[in-house]
Scaffold this active site. Structure first.
Site, PDB file in Angstrom:
ATOM      1  CB  SER A 104      83.461  47.003 -10.652  1.00  0.00           C
ATOM      2  OG  SER A 104      83.366  47.218 -12.028  1.00  0.00           O
TER       3      SER A 104
ATOM      4  CG  ASN B 291      91.673  46.665 -12.391  1.00  0.00           C
ATOM      5  OD1 ASN B 291      91.452  47.159 -11.285  1.00  0.00           O
ATOM      6  ND2 ASN B 291      92.610  45.775 -12.599  1.00  0.00           N
ATOM      7  CG  HIS B 292      86.797  50.659 -15.774  1.00  0.00           C
ATOM      8  ND1 HIS B 292      87.108  49.735 -16.757  1.00  0.00           N
ATOM      9  CD2 HIS B 292      85.444  50.665 -15.705  1.00  0.00           C
ATOM     10  CE1 HIS B 292      86.002  49.229 -17.246  1.00  0.00           C
ATOM     11  NE2 HIS B 292      84.963  49.770 -16.636  1.00  0.00           N
ATOM     12  CB  ALA B 293      85.280  53.934 -10.841  1.00  0.00           C
TER      13      ALA B 293
END
Lengths: 142, 142
Positions: free
Chosen positions: A101, A54-56
């Site tokens: 993602s 839950n980050h890029a």
């Protein structure tokens, strides 16, 4: 600017040698993957349905390989959303920089390995979707 | 010459983060391990009692981590013989150059990961014990 092929999330078949003693899978720096490995980590998850990520990343490139069980990797950019289901230890999912993602386990006792192009740097993370959309280079990722 | 600490086979506890989502284990270049990662490979073995390895390297450094099941790594030098039993994914076995090693699975469905300091090079292998003993720098390893 037209992104290079490395701007795209894609599955990469890995070099594999199988004989009577078992199966060996190899990944070398800048061979099949477009980066040098600076860090590896692996994640062991007991429960199906567990969510991580839950980050890029601004610059980090990664290769994700499911070694046991099954996982889904959802990738999102400004333009697209895809879900890759991984369960084959001889295939890696390449994630270029600037892709949001999320990893979700699809089975109990999942284990996945991540090869990363840089050492850990908190400043490389984008942890907020609005901040991701506002990032000047977010639109380069596909 | 007195060998540095890196001339010795040794167990290295790895950086580990456990929370409700699972356990994450990280290895970074030259952090806890004395080398940069150039290649990784993992070996999946179905049967207990399977033997692999049985060679030394002239210059390669490795870290072996057992991710599933149990393995024994026997290390031999001109001076000593040791057996390391590995079953904990949060501990790696560091192998310096010029150590003869043999991996044997102690359980069915064993999986182990190896981080290596160089790309594959057949000329780095010593595959014969007599040649190992004759190697001019073999005696530096402990």
């Amino acid at each position: 600017m037209r992104p290079t092929s490395d701007a795209r999330c894609r599955l990469i078949p890995l070099q594999t040698v199988t004989d009577s003693r078992g199966t060996l899978v190899v990944v070398e720096n800048r061979t099949r993957i477009p980066f040098r490995i600076a860090r590896i980590f692996y994640v062991s998850v007991r429960k199906k349905g567990t969510v991580r990520g839950n980050h890029a990343h601004k610059t980090l490139q990664e290769l994700i390989i499911c070694l046991n069980g099954r996982i889904a990797v959802e990738t999102r950019t400004r333009r697209s959303r895809k879900v890759f289901r991984l369960s084959d230890p001889t295939v890696g999912l390449y994630l270029p920089p600037r892709v949001w993602s999320v990893q979700r386990t699809l089975s109990d006792r999942a284990l996945y390995l991540v090869l990363a192009s840089k050492k850990y740097q908190e400043s490389d993370y984008i942890r907020d979707w609005a901040a991701y959309l506002a990032h000047p280079r977010a639109s380069h990722a596909r």
